[in-house]
Every structure is written in structure tokens, then in C-alpha cells.
Enzyme design. Structure first.
Site, PDB file in Angstrom:
ATOM      1  N   SER A 126      47.730  27.750  38.126  1.00 53.25           N
ATOM      2  CA  SER A 126      46.857  27.889  36.963  1.00 53.25           C
ATOM      3  C   SER A 126      46.385  26.521  36.454  1.00 53.25           C
ATOM      4  O   SER A 126      45.766  25.769  37.195  1.00 53.25           O
ATOM      5  CB  SER A 126      47.573  28.689  35.882  1.00 53.25           C
ATOM      6  OG  SER A 126      46.668  29.136  34.907  1.00 53.25           O
ATOM      7  N   GLU A 137      41.141  38.539  38.878  1.00 55.08           N
ATOM      8  CA  GLU A 137      41.329  37.380  38.005  1.00 55.08           C
ATOM      9  C   GLU A 137      39.992  36.830  37.519  1.00 55.08           C
ATOM     10  O   GLU A 137      39.017  36.792  38.271  1.00 55.08           O
ATOM     11  CB  GLU A 137      42.047  36.253  38.757  1.00 55.08           C
ATOM     12  CG  GLU A 137      43.448  36.569  39.202  1.00 55.08           C
ATOM     13  CD  GLU A 137      44.213  35.316  39.582  1.00 55.08           C
ATOM     14  OE1 GLU A 137      44.116  34.317  38.835  1.00 55.08           O
ATOM     15  OE2 GLU A 137      44.891  35.330  40.617  1.00 55.08           O
ATOM     16  N   HIS A 167      46.986  37.242  37.959  1.00 46.19           N
ATOM     17  CA  HIS A 167      47.062  35.791  37.857  1.00 46.19           C
ATOM     18  C   HIS A 167      48.447  35.269  38.236  1.00 46.19           C
ATOM     19  O   HIS A 167      49.462  35.783  37.795  1.00 46.19           O
ATOM     20  CB  HIS A 167      46.724  35.399  36.414  1.00 46.19           C
ATOM     21  CG  HIS A 167      46.528  33.925  36.218  1.00 46.19           C
ATOM     22  ND1 HIS A 167      45.590  33.199  36.895  1.00 46.19           N
ATOM     23  CD2 HIS A 167      47.156  33.049  35.398  1.00 46.19           C
ATOM     24  CE1 HIS A 167      45.640  31.940  36.504  1.00 46.19           C
ATOM     25  NE2 HIS A 167      46.591  31.820  35.606  1.00 46.19           N
TER      26      HIS A 167
END
Length: 309
Positions: A161, A255, A285
């Protein structure tokens, strides 16, 4: 200091919050896990616990050694394996929090499967320390460890991320400084465009059970503050990718960040950068952090093969 963060306060940092929840639903079907996550997000009452130190459950399987490099903190994992290579890990958390327990377990698992040492970097985070504090910390740690011979040439930079975006930004900065780059990049659901201006993102946003436009934008504002969001060191999708090392990027098709990853991968391919791109159908995610899902096991196998090739 460990702290609990309500989902509402965490904003876009919620990207990691429910991975811990999913982990607790041991060995359930993927659909059940996704439904469980969705319900917890909708309730908005789950708490996030930061783990600045490794969880007790890992202490019997791995050796840990605290790092303090020019006031940048972190941990070595199994430092004795450093001659085999080092996985330098940048945790996600919207640039606002982390690492969390599941991230520690992920990087320890990857270290174990690859036979490599690892470093978890405790970089500074927003809102107290917005851009470029975290980036400066990572660059300082890498250049100092390299100059003192503590970090071998064959190190890999990886992140999930926000940590994935930070990994690419770090590679850009090292290139600007004419410093040696990591041998490879491993990116899990990376946050590559802080502007969220790709119109295609709207197609997958309704499927994203963890992230929403509002929460991601709130985190982005705290991180960039007065800086230009299109700065490649903030939004790597806008950068010059020429010369980046071989890259593996894994992401789910459910996502918000999917389309930015596709754009970035196309840039890598156009620039002649060796790239391996893996999309996992309908996955959420940073799903590879949840170890018991079939898709996560497949993703881990691909990571190990990429890192050992």
C-alpha cells in the site's frame, strides 16, 4: 508507543486495519472473509493497534535486533542471513500508522521462505511528520547501511500500500542521488497516485471493501500537506521509471488502486524495465498479508520465486 486508532480517525489508513480481523477468522472461505471485512468496515468501530516492536509470537521463530541508524529506527530480522540478501520492508498504513501485527508476520514469513534477512523500517509518519520525512528516513537508513557495509548489494525493497508507493519513491530518490538501487522491487497493492485522478478508479471503487475515496483523500492531505501531489516522490506514477530494477507488482481486481497500478506497469514495460504483473480476481487490498487464503498462498509462492530468481 502503542496506541489504538478508531477507524473514523484513521481515515485512509484503514487499508490495513481489517487484515488483522481477517486473520482472526482462521481458515474460512475467501467469500466469508470478504464479507466479514465489509461488515466491520460498515460498522466503523474496529480498533487498530500499532506494533512498533515484533509480536511475542515471532520471538521463538526469529531473531530480532533493534536498529538505530542516524536516528532512523527499525529492526533486523534474522540478521545472520544477510549474506543471502536482505528484504527491506516498508509497511503500509496510509502514511499514518503501522506496522501492525499482520505486517510483522508477513515479512517474517517471507524472510523464512526465502532464507533472507529482513529489515522493518520505522519511518516517520504523518500528520506529525508529513512528506518528505518518511522518505528521508528510508533513504538515510539505506545509504548509511550501504556505506558502512552492513547492507549487501543484493538487497530488495518491498512494501504494501503506502509502503509500496514509498518503495518506488525511494528508488527514484536513490537514482537522483546516483546511489546504487535495490536489486528488485516487490509491490503489494501499492498506492502510486495520491491525487486519485484516474477516472477509471471509479469502476472498481464500489468493489473495494477496505478503501474509499473520502478516506484515502483525507490521508493524502495529511501526508502531502502543502506539497504538489503530482510530485513523483509523492505520487510515483508520474515519475521517470527508466532504470528501475526488476519489479513484481501484485494487486486485487476489487481495488481502487488497480488502475493506477496498470498505468504504472505499462510505464515500466514501455521503459524496458523487467516487470511481472499479477492481478488476483476479485481480491481485496493487500490480500497477500492474510496467509490462509488460497490466493495469498499463490501470491507468496510467486514472491518467493521472484526473489530467488
Amino acid at each position: 508507543m502503542k496506541k489504538n486508532i478508531p477507524i473514523a480517525a484513521a481515515g485512509a489508513a484503514s487499508l490495513l486495519l481489517l487484515m488483522g480481523v481477517a486473520y482472526g477468522v482462521a481458515r474460512k472461505r475467501t467469500d466469508y472473509v470478504k464479507g466479514y471485512i465489509r461488515r466491520k468496515v460498515e460498522k466503523g468501530t474496529f480498533k487498530i493497534k500499532n506494533f512498533p516492536d515484533p509480536p511475542q509470537s515471532l520471538l521463538k521463530k526469529h531473531t530480532f535486533e533493534k536498529l538505530d541508524v542516524s536516528h532512523v529506527n527499525g529492526y533486523w530480522i534474522d540478521r545472520e542471513k544477510a549474506p543471502n540478501g536482505v528484504l527491506v520492508y516498508l509497511h503500509g498504513g496510509g502514511y499514518l500508522f503501522g506496522p501492525v501485527e499482520l505486517q510483522w508476520k508477513y515479512i517474517a514469513r517471507l524472510s523464512r521462505h526465502t532464507g533472507k534477512a529482513a529489515i522493518v523500517v520505522d519511518y516517520r509518519m504523518a500528520p506529525e511528520h508529513p512528506f518528505p520525512a518518511g522518505l528521508e528516513d528510508v533513504v538515510t537508513l539505506l545509504t548509511t547501511l550501504r556505506s558502512t557495509g552492513q547492507l549487501p548489494d543484493n538487497y530488495v525493497l518491498l512494501g504494501d500500500s503506502a509502503g509500496g508507493g514509498l518503495a518506488v519513491s525511494t528508488a527514484y530518490r536513490l537514482k537522483e542521488m546516483n546511489q546504487p538501487l535495490p536489486k528488485k522491487l516487490l509491490l503489494l497493492s501499492p498506492w502510486l497516485d495520491i491525487t486519485l485522478t484516474n477516472p477509471a478508479s471509479a469502476f472498481t471503487a464500489p468493489k473495494d471493501i477496505i478503501l474509499g475515496f473520502d478516506s484515502v483523500r483525507k490521508a493524502a492531505k495529511k501526508y502531502m500537506q502543502h506539497h504538489d501531489p503530482r510530485n513523483p516522490l509523492i505520487s510515483p506514477v508520474f515519475g521517470d521509471v527508466a532504470g528501475l530494477p526488476p519489479t513484481l507488482l501484485q494487486i486485487g481486481t476489487a481495488e481502487i488502486f488497480l488502475w493506477d497500478s496498470r498505468s504504472f506497469v505499462q510505464k515500466l514495460a514501455n521503459a524496458g524495465v523487467p516487470v511481472q504483473f499479477e492481478e488476483y480476481e476479485d481480491m481485496f487490498h493487500v490480500f497477500p498479508l492474510v496467509p490462509f487464503l488460497p490466493q495469498s498462498k499463490k501470491a507468496l509462492q510467486a514472491q518467493v520465486a521472484f526473489l530467488q530468481s
